[in-house]
Design a protein around this motif. Structure first.
Motif, short mmCIF file in Angstrom:
data_model
loop_
_atom_site.label_atom_id
_atom_site.label_comp_id
_atom_site.label_asym_id
_atom_site.label_seq_id
_atom_site.Cartn_x
_atom_site.Cartn_y
_atom_site.Cartn_z
N ASN A 171 96.56 -36.02 -15.63
CA ASN A 171 97.75 -36.09 -14.79
C ASN A 171 98.91 -36.78 -15.51
O ASN A 171 99.59 -37.64 -14.95
CB ASN A 171 97.45 -36.76 -13.44
CG ASN A 171 98.51 -36.41 -12.42
OD1 ASN A 171 99.17 -35.38 -12.52
ND2 ASN A 171 98.68 -37.27 -11.43
N ASP A 172 99.09 -36.39 -16.77
CA ASP A 172 100.18 -36.92 -17.59
C ASP A 172 101.00 -35.74 -18.12
O ASP A 172 100.92 -35.39 -19.30
CB ASP A 172 99.60 -37.75 -18.74
CG ASP A 172 100.67 -38.44 -19.57
OD1 ASP A 172 101.86 -38.33 -19.23
OD2 ASP A 172 100.30 -39.09 -20.56
N PRO A 173 101.79 -35.10 -17.23
CA PRO A 173 102.50 -33.90 -17.65
C PRO A 173 103.54 -34.14 -18.74
O PRO A 173 103.80 -33.26 -19.55
CB PRO A 173 103.15 -33.39 -16.37
CG PRO A 173 103.20 -34.55 -15.45
CD PRO A 173 102.05 -35.43 -15.83
N GLU A 174 104.13 -35.34 -18.80
CA GLU A 174 105.13 -35.61 -19.83
C GLU A 174 104.51 -35.57 -21.23
O GLU A 174 105.09 -35.00 -22.16
CB GLU A 174 105.81 -36.97 -19.58
CG GLU A 174 106.73 -36.99 -18.38
CD GLU A 174 105.99 -37.13 -17.05
OE1 GLU A 174 104.79 -37.50 -17.05
OE2 GLU A 174 106.60 -36.86 -16.01
N SER A 175 103.32 -36.13 -21.38
CA SER A 175 102.62 -36.05 -22.67
C SER A 175 102.21 -34.61 -22.98
O SER A 175 102.29 -34.17 -24.12
CB SER A 175 101.37 -36.94 -22.68
OG SER A 175 101.74 -38.29 -22.67
N ALA A 176 101.80 -33.90 -21.96
CA ALA A 176 101.42 -32.50 -22.15
C ALA A 176 102.61 -31.69 -22.63
O ALA A 176 102.47 -30.86 -23.54
CB ALA A 176 100.87 -31.92 -20.85
N GLU B 72 100.70 -22.79 -20.65
CA GLU B 72 100.34 -24.18 -20.34
C GLU B 72 101.58 -25.07 -20.30
O GLU B 72 101.65 -26.00 -19.50
CB GLU B 72 99.32 -24.70 -21.35
CG GLU B 72 97.96 -24.04 -21.17
CD GLU B 72 96.92 -24.56 -22.13
OE1 GLU B 72 97.23 -25.45 -22.95
OE2 GLU B 72 95.77 -24.09 -22.04
N LEU B 73 102.56 -24.76 -21.16
CA LEU B 73 103.81 -25.52 -21.13
C LEU B 73 104.51 -25.33 -19.79
O LEU B 73 105.03 -26.29 -19.21
CB LEU B 73 104.71 -25.08 -22.28
CG LEU B 73 106.05 -25.79 -22.42
CD1 LEU B 73 105.87 -27.30 -22.60
CD2 LEU B 73 106.84 -25.20 -23.58
N ALA B 74 104.52 -24.11 -19.28
CA ALA B 74 105.12 -23.86 -17.97
C ALA B 74 104.41 -24.68 -16.88
O ALA B 74 105.07 -25.27 -16.01
CB ALA B 74 105.06 -22.37 -17.63
N GLN B 75 103.10 -24.73 -16.96
CA GLN B 75 102.35 -25.54 -15.98
C GLN B 75 102.71 -27.02 -16.10
O GLN B 75 102.87 -27.71 -15.10
CB GLN B 75 100.85 -25.35 -16.18
CG GLN B 75 100.35 -23.98 -15.78
CD GLN B 75 98.86 -23.85 -15.98
OE1 GLN B 75 98.28 -24.45 -16.89
NE2 GLN B 75 98.23 -23.07 -15.13
N ALA B 76 102.82 -27.49 -17.34
CA ALA B 76 103.17 -28.90 -17.54
C ALA B 76 104.56 -29.20 -17.01
O ALA B 76 104.78 -30.23 -16.35
CB ALA B 76 103.08 -29.25 -19.03
N TYR B 77 105.51 -28.31 -17.27
CA TYR B 77 106.86 -28.50 -16.74
C TYR B 77 106.85 -28.50 -15.22
O TYR B 77 107.56 -29.30 -14.59
CB TYR B 77 107.80 -27.41 -17.24
CG TYR B 77 108.38 -27.65 -18.62
CD1 TYR B 77 108.97 -28.86 -18.96
CD2 TYR B 77 108.37 -26.64 -19.58
CE1 TYR B 77 109.51 -29.08 -20.21
CE2 TYR B 77 108.93 -26.84 -20.84
CZ TYR B 77 109.49 -28.06 -21.14
OH TYR B 77 110.05 -28.26 -22.38
N ASN C 8 107.91 -31.58 -12.59
CA ASN C 8 109.05 -31.29 -11.70
C ASN C 8 110.29 -30.83 -12.45
O ASN C 8 111.40 -31.20 -12.10
CB ASN C 8 109.37 -32.49 -10.80
CG ASN C 8 108.25 -32.80 -9.86
OD1 ASN C 8 107.65 -31.90 -9.27
ND2 ASN C 8 107.93 -34.07 -9.72
N ASN C 9 110.08 -30.01 -13.48
CA ASN C 9 111.20 -29.43 -14.23
C ASN C 9 111.14 -27.92 -14.05
O ASN C 9 110.64 -27.19 -14.92
CB ASN C 9 111.12 -29.84 -15.70
CG ASN C 9 112.37 -29.44 -16.46
OD1 ASN C 9 113.11 -28.56 -16.04
ND2 ASN C 9 112.59 -30.10 -17.59
N ALA C 10 111.64 -27.45 -12.92
CA ALA C 10 111.53 -26.04 -12.56
C ALA C 10 112.28 -25.13 -13.53
O ALA C 10 111.82 -24.03 -13.84
CB ALA C 10 112.03 -25.82 -11.13
N THR C 11 113.42 -25.58 -14.01
CA THR C 11 114.21 -24.76 -14.93
C THR C 11 113.46 -24.51 -16.23
O THR C 11 113.36 -23.36 -16.70
CB THR C 11 115.57 -25.44 -15.23
OG1 THR C 11 116.26 -25.65 -14.00
CG2 THR C 11 116.41 -24.59 -16.16
N ALA C 12 112.92 -25.55 -16.81
CA ALA C 12 112.17 -25.41 -18.05
C ALA C 12 110.89 -24.60 -17.82
O ALA C 12 110.47 -23.82 -18.69
CB ALA C 12 111.83 -26.78 -18.64
N ALA C 13 110.28 -24.77 -16.65
CA ALA C 13 109.07 -24.00 -16.33
C ALA C 13 109.39 -22.51 -16.28
O ALA C 13 108.63 -21.70 -16.82
CB ALA C 13 108.48 -24.47 -15.00
#
Length: 89
Positions: free
Chosen positions: A7-12, A32-37, A41-46
């Motif tokens: 549960n460390d999406p920023e590191s991911a 996986e990057l989309a999932q991490a974004y 809570n970065n919908a644009t980057a996702a």
């Protein structure tokens, strides 16, 4: 990605961005990057990462189609030219 499991999406995001730079044609890294974004809570980057997943999947599908056509039509130079052009892009 272990960071997502912890549960460390920023590191991911950090690790997966590096992975996409190392292998920019591996759609799984972008997935996986989309999932991490999303989890960060970065919908644009996702959405951008999801778009790249779709683009790469379409590219792979077209490469497969052209490869099969090249085998079925060994004397058709147009198929091989399109395949070569796609591989260079």
């Amino acid at each position: 990605v272990r960071a997502l499991q912890r549960n460390d999406p920023e590191s991911a995001v950090k690790w997966l961005k590096t992975a996409t730079q190392v292998d920019p044609y591996d759609y799984r890294n972008y997935y996986e990057l989309a999932q991490a974004y999303q989890r960060a809570n970065n919908a644009t980057a996702a959405k951008e990462a999801e778009s790249e997943v779709k683009r790469l999947q379409a590219l792979l599908t077209r490469l497969t189609e052209l490869s099969e056509a090249a085998m079925d039509q060994p004397w058709d130079a147009a198929v091989r030219r399109e395949l070569a052009t796609l591989c260079r892009s």
